[in-house]
Design a protein around this motif. Structure first.
Motif, PDB file in Angstrom:
ATOM      1  N   HIS A 238       0.835  -1.193   0.000  1.00 37.79           N
ATOM      2  CA  HIS A 238       0.000   0.000   0.000  1.00 37.79           C
ATOM      3  C   HIS A 238       0.871   1.244   0.000  1.00 37.79           C
ATOM      4  O   HIS A 238       1.775   1.384   0.829  1.00 37.79           O
ATOM      5  CB  HIS A 238      -0.881   0.038   1.255  1.00 37.79           C
ATOM      6  CG  HIS A 238      -1.941  -1.009   1.284  1.00 37.79           C
ATOM      7  ND1 HIS A 238      -3.238  -0.758   0.924  1.00 37.79           N
ATOM      8  CD2 HIS A 238      -1.895  -2.320   1.629  1.00 37.79           C
ATOM      9  CE1 HIS A 238      -3.962  -1.864   1.055  1.00 37.79           C
ATOM     10  NE2 HIS A 238      -3.156  -2.829   1.475  1.00 37.79           N
ATOM     11  N   GLY A 239       0.611   2.156  -0.922  1.00 44.39           N
ATOM     12  CA  GLY A 239       1.177   3.485  -0.847  1.00 44.39           C
ATOM     13  C   GLY A 239       0.257   4.372  -0.022  1.00 44.39           C
ATOM     14  O   GLY A 239      -0.721   3.902   0.569  1.00 44.39           O
ATOM     15  N   PRO A 240       0.536   5.672   0.033  1.00 43.97           N
ATOM     16  CA  PRO A 240      -0.387   6.584   0.706  1.00 43.97           C
ATOM     17  C   PRO A 240      -1.535   6.906  -0.248  1.00 43.97           C
ATOM     18  O   PRO A 240      -2.284   6.000  -0.636  1.00 43.97           O
ATOM     19  CB  PRO A 240       0.499   7.790   1.023  1.00 43.97           C
ATOM     20  CG  PRO A 240       1.559   7.769  -0.035  1.00 43.97           C
ATOM     21  CD  PRO A 240       1.747   6.334  -0.441  1.00 43.97           C
ATOM     22  N   ARG A 241      -1.692   8.150  -0.660  1.00 42.67           N
ATOM     23  CA  ARG A 241      -2.683   8.511  -1.680  1.00 42.67           C
ATOM     24  C   ARG A 241      -1.992   8.424  -3.028  1.00 42.67           C
ATOM     25  O   ARG A 241      -1.298   9.329  -3.468  1.00 42.67           O
ATOM     26  CB  ARG A 241      -3.196   9.929  -1.426  1.00 42.67           C
ATOM     27  CG  ARG A 241      -4.280  10.386  -2.375  1.00 42.67           C
ATOM     28  CD  ARG A 241      -4.795  11.747  -1.930  1.00 42.67           C
ATOM     29  NE  ARG A 241      -5.610  12.362  -2.960  1.00 42.67           N
ATOM     30  CZ  ARG A 241      -6.141  13.575  -2.868  1.00 42.67           C
ATOM     31  NH1 ARG A 241      -5.923  14.298  -1.763  1.00 42.67           N
ATOM     32  NH2 ARG A 241      -6.854  14.070  -3.837  1.00 42.67           N
ATOM     33  N   GLY A 242      -2.144   7.288  -3.693  1.00 41.45           N
ATOM     34  CA  GLY A 242      -1.350   6.977  -4.873  1.00 41.45           C
ATOM     35  C   GLY A 242      -0.055   6.313  -4.471  1.00 41.45           C
ATOM     36  O   GLY A 242       0.396   6.393  -3.336  1.00 41.45           O
ATOM     37  N   GLY A 243       0.549   5.619  -5.443  1.00 39.08           N
ATOM     38  CA  GLY A 243       1.859   5.038  -5.190  1.00 39.08           C
ATOM     39  C   GLY A 243       1.860   3.650  -4.593  1.00 39.08           C
ATOM     40  O   GLY A 243       2.876   3.236  -4.030  1.00 39.08           O
TER      41      GLY A 243
ATOM     42  N   TYR B 270       6.012  -1.779 -10.899  1.00 40.82           N
ATOM     43  CA  TYR B 270       4.799  -1.092 -11.335  1.00 40.82           C
ATOM     44  C   TYR B 270       4.241  -0.331 -10.145  1.00 40.82           C
ATOM     45  O   TYR B 270       4.460  -0.723  -8.999  1.00 40.82           O
ATOM     46  CB  TYR B 270       3.758  -2.103 -11.845  1.00 40.82           C
ATOM     47  CG  TYR B 270       2.508  -1.453 -12.397  1.00 40.82           C
ATOM     48  CD1 TYR B 270       2.514  -0.890 -13.664  1.00 40.82           C
ATOM     49  CD2 TYR B 270       1.340  -1.382 -11.635  1.00 40.82           C
ATOM     50  CE1 TYR B 270       1.388  -0.271 -14.173  1.00 40.82           C
ATOM     51  CE2 TYR B 270       0.210  -0.763 -12.140  1.00 40.82           C
ATOM     52  CZ  TYR B 270       0.241  -0.209 -13.405  1.00 40.82           C
ATOM     53  OH  TYR B 270      -0.869   0.414 -13.903  1.00 40.82           O
ATOM     54  N   TYR B 271       3.539   0.773 -10.425  1.00 37.99           N
ATOM     55  CA  TYR B 271       2.847   1.471  -9.350  1.00 37.99           C
ATOM     56  C   TYR B 271       1.492   1.952  -9.838  1.00 37.99           C
ATOM     57  O   TYR B 271       1.283   2.190 -11.027  1.00 37.99           O
ATOM     58  CB  TYR B 271       3.675   2.638  -8.795  1.00 37.99           C
ATOM     59  CG  TYR B 271       3.956   3.756  -9.770  1.00 37.99           C
ATOM     60  CD1 TYR B 271       3.074   4.821  -9.920  1.00 37.99           C
ATOM     61  CD2 TYR B 271       5.119   3.754 -10.524  1.00 37.99           C
ATOM     62  CE1 TYR B 271       3.333   5.848 -10.813  1.00 37.99           C
ATOM     63  CE2 TYR B 271       5.389   4.771 -11.413  1.00 37.99           C
ATOM     64  CZ  TYR B 271       4.491   5.823 -11.557  1.00 37.99           C
ATOM     65  OH  TYR B 271       4.755   6.832 -12.451  1.00 37.99           O
ATOM     66  N   TRP B 272       0.572   2.048  -8.888  1.00 38.73           N
ATOM     67  CA  TRP B 272      -0.799   2.457  -9.184  1.00 38.73           C
ATOM     68  C   TRP B 272      -1.045   3.903  -8.745  1.00 38.73           C
ATOM     69  O   TRP B 272      -0.745   4.268  -7.602  1.00 38.73           O
ATOM     70  CB  TRP B 272      -1.814   1.594  -8.447  1.00 38.73           C
ATOM     71  CG  TRP B 272      -2.025   0.211  -8.937  1.00 38.73           C
ATOM     72  CD1 TRP B 272      -2.920  -0.200  -9.893  1.00 38.73           C
ATOM     73  CD2 TRP B 272      -1.414  -1.004  -8.446  1.00 38.73           C
ATOM     74  NE1 TRP B 272      -2.890  -1.574 -10.037  1.00 38.73           N
ATOM     75  CE2 TRP B 272      -1.967  -2.079  -9.157  1.00 38.73           C
ATOM     76  CE3 TRP B 272      -0.449  -1.255  -7.472  1.00 38.73           C
ATOM     77  CZ2 TRP B 272      -1.609  -3.402  -8.935  1.00 38.73           C
ATOM     78  CZ3 TRP B 272      -0.074  -2.571  -7.246  1.00 38.73           C
ATOM     79  CH2 TRP B 272      -0.650  -3.626  -7.974  1.00 38.73           C
ATOM     80  N   VAL B 273      -1.565   4.704  -9.626  1.00 36.60           N
ATOM     81  CA  VAL B 273      -2.110   6.018  -9.293  1.00 36.60           C
ATOM     82  C   VAL B 273      -3.427   6.151 -10.045  1.00 36.60           C
ATOM     83  O   VAL B 273      -3.414   6.113 -11.276  1.00 36.60           O
ATOM     84  CB  VAL B 273      -1.149   7.161  -9.684  1.00 36.60           C
ATOM     85  CG1 VAL B 273      -1.817   8.508  -9.426  1.00 36.60           C
ATOM     86  CG2 VAL B 273       0.160   7.070  -8.912  1.00 36.60           C
ATOM     87  N   PRO B 274      -4.583   6.237  -9.401  1.00 40.34           N
ATOM     88  CA  PRO B 274      -4.748   6.295  -7.954  1.00 40.34           C
ATOM     89  C   PRO B 274      -4.523   4.928  -7.300  1.00 40.34           C
ATOM     90  O   PRO B 274      -4.458   3.912  -7.988  1.00 40.34           O
ATOM     91  CB  PRO B 274      -6.202   6.739  -7.798  1.00 40.34           C
ATOM     92  CG  PRO B 274      -6.886   6.178  -9.016  1.00 40.34           C
ATOM     93  CD  PRO B 274      -5.873   6.312 -10.119  1.00 40.34           C
ATOM     94  N   SER B 275      -4.434   4.929  -5.976  1.00 45.62           N
ATOM     95  CA  SER B 275      -4.248   3.687  -5.229  1.00 45.62           C
ATOM     96  C   SER B 275      -5.456   2.777  -5.392  1.00 45.62           C
ATOM     97  O   SER B 275      -6.599   3.235  -5.400  1.00 45.62           O
ATOM     98  CB  SER B 275      -4.043   3.994  -3.746  1.00 45.62           C
ATOM     99  OG  SER B 275      -2.835   4.668  -3.516  1.00 45.62           O
TER     100      SER B 275
END
Length: 373
Positions: free
Chosen positions: A239-244, A286-291
Motif C-alpha cells: 500500500h502506498g499513501p494517496r497513490g503510489g 509497477y505502481y498504481w495512481v490512484p491507489s
C-alpha cells in the motif's frame, strides 16, 4: 518554498504518474467468460486461506478465529494465539509448510500484544493442527516495540524454493522512523529458516545492531507476497499513501525507498517528498495512481484459465474488484477488472485443484469457474 512552486511539484509528480499509467489504464472486461460460485459464506473479514492435502480449507478471520472448512461444514479451531483485533490488526496470514504432509507445520501471522509496551506488533508463529486445535505452538518472530497504532501490520508469507520463509511487516504508521532504519522493526521484508532461526547469509548479519532477520527495507505496508512460478523470485505489493501502491521484486539487502521516494502524496493532498527516484533505492516494477489498496496476490499457472496463464491477480480493496495484470518482460502491458462490485477482496489463491479462490469481506470465499466453450 513558495506555494506556486509546491503546487508545480505536485503537478509534475501527477504528470509523471499519469505518463506511466497511460498505456496501462484499467479495462472493463470485454467478455465475462466465467461464473462465480460461493464456496464458503457468512464470513466477516476472511484475511487469508490455505488448502490442506485433503482439499479442505483453513481460513483466518481478522477478528481472531481460524475456521476449518471441510465437507461443507465450518469448524472452529481452538487454542488460537491471542490477537489484538483493532483497526487493521488481528489474525492475518496463514501458510502451510512446503513439506506439510511430512511435518504438519502451519504458519500464522497476527497482531500480538506480547511485550513490555502497550499495544501490539506483528508476530509469526508456527503450530500443528490436532483434533481441531492448534498444538505445539512456537513463536518464531515478534516485532518490537509494541505500539497502540492500529495500522500497517503487513503481513504476508512466502516460502522460496530453498525452503526459506519470507514475511512482511508494515511500518506501523512510523514512516519517519522505521522503514529506513535496519535496527528497528517495521517497513521490512524478513527471511527466516523454517524453524525461526536466522540464515547466516541474511544481508545484515554482520551489523551487530541490525535486526538480523531483515532481508529488504524501505517498505510501507506490504499485503501481497508470492513466489514467481518461473524465476523463483519473491514478488510483493504494498500500500502506498494517496497513490503510489507498488509491485516490487525483492532483492537481498535492497532499499525500496519509503518514505524518501514515492509516487504518492499525503491523504490531505500535500506532498511527502520531492523525490520519486534516488540512487541506491529500488524503483517499483509497477505502481498504481490512484491507489487500489492491494491485498492478496497470485500468479495464474493453471490450464483451467488458458487466457490468463502467466497473469498476476491482485485484490483491490478500494475499488472492490480483482485486478488481472498481463506481464511481458516484467512490464505491465494490460489491466482488467474481474469480479466487479463483488466487495472488498482480501485474498486470492490458486487452489491445488487449479481453480482461483477469492476471499471477500462481508461474504466469504468464492471460486472463479470458466464457462464452457
Amino acid at each position: 518554498m513558495k506555494k506556486t512552486q509546491t503546487l508545480g511539484l505536485i503537478l509534475i509528480m501527477s504528470l509523471i504518474a499519469c505518463a506511466q499509467q497511460k498505456d496501462t489504464e484499467i479495462h472493463e472486461p470485454e467478455n465475462i467468460n466465467y461464473t462465480v460460485e460461493t464456496v464458503v459464506d457468512g464470513l466477516s473479514v476472511p484475511w487469508a486461506m490455505a488448502f490442506l492435502p485433503d482439499k479442505s480449507m483453513l481460513i483466518t478471520e481478522r477478528s481472531g478465529e481460524i475456521i476449518h472448512f471441510k465437507n461443507g461444514e465450518k469448524i472452529d479451531i481452538d487454542n488460537v494465539p491471542e490477537v489484538v483485533a483493532r483497526g487493521q490488526g488481528g489474525l492475518l496470514d496463514i501458510k502451510l509448510h512446503p513439506d506439510y504432509k511430512e511435518n504438519g507445520w502451519i504458519y500464522l501471522s497476527y497482531s500480538s500484544p506480547e511485550g513490555t509496551e502497550n499495544g501490539a506488533h506483528t508476530a509469526i508463529m508456527r503450530a500443528r493442527l490436532r483434533e481441531n486445535a492448534l498444538v505445539e505452538k512456537q513463536l518464531l518472530y515478534k516485532a518490537e516495540p509494541n505500539t497502540r497504532k492500529s495500522h500497517h501490520f503487513g503481513s504476508r508469507f512466502a516460502f522460496d524454493k530453498d525452503g526459506y520463509l519470507y514475511f512482511s511487516i508494515g511500518e506501523r504508521g512510523e514512516r519517519d522512523v522505521n522503514p529506513q532504519d535496519i535496527t528497528r522493526d517495521g517497513g521490512k521484508i524478513y527471511r527466516l529458516k523454517d524453524d525461526g532461526s536466522i540464515p547466516a547469509d541474511n544481508p545484515f548479519t554482520d551489523n551487530p545492531n541490525a535486526k538480523h532477520a531483515i532481508y529488504s527495507y524501505g517498505h510501507r505496508n506490504p499485503q501481497g507476497m508470492v513466489i514467481h512460478p518461473e524465476t523463483g523470485e519473491v514478488w510483493t505489493h504494498e500500500h502506498g499513501p494517496r497513490g503510489g501502491d507498488e509491485i516490487n521484486i525483492i532483492k537481498k539487502g535492497a532499499n525500496y525507498g519509503w518514505p524518501v521516494i514515492t509516487y504518492g502524496i499525503n491523504y490531505s493532498g500535500t506532498k511527502i517528498t520531492d523525490e520519486t527516484e534516488k540512487e541506491g533505492m529500488e524503483q517499483p516494477l509497477y505502481y498504481w495512481v490512484p491507489s487500489i489498496a492491494p491485498s492478496g496476490m497470485a500468479f495464474v499457472t493453471s490450464d483451467i484459465y488458458p487466457d490468463w496463464k502467466g497473469n498476476l491477480l491482485v485484490g483491490a480493496l478500494a475499488f472492490q474488484y480483482l485486478e488481472r495484470l498481463v506481464l511481458e518482460n516484467n512490464k505491465v502491458t494490460y489491466r482488467e477488472k474481474l469480479l466487479t462490485d463483488m466487495g472488498r477482496i482480501r485474498d486470492v489463491r490458486q487452489g491445488p485443484d487449479g481453480y482461483i479462490y477469492v476471499s471477500v469481506e462481508g461474504k466469504g470465499i468464492v471460486k472463479i469457474v470458466p464457462k464452457q466453450a
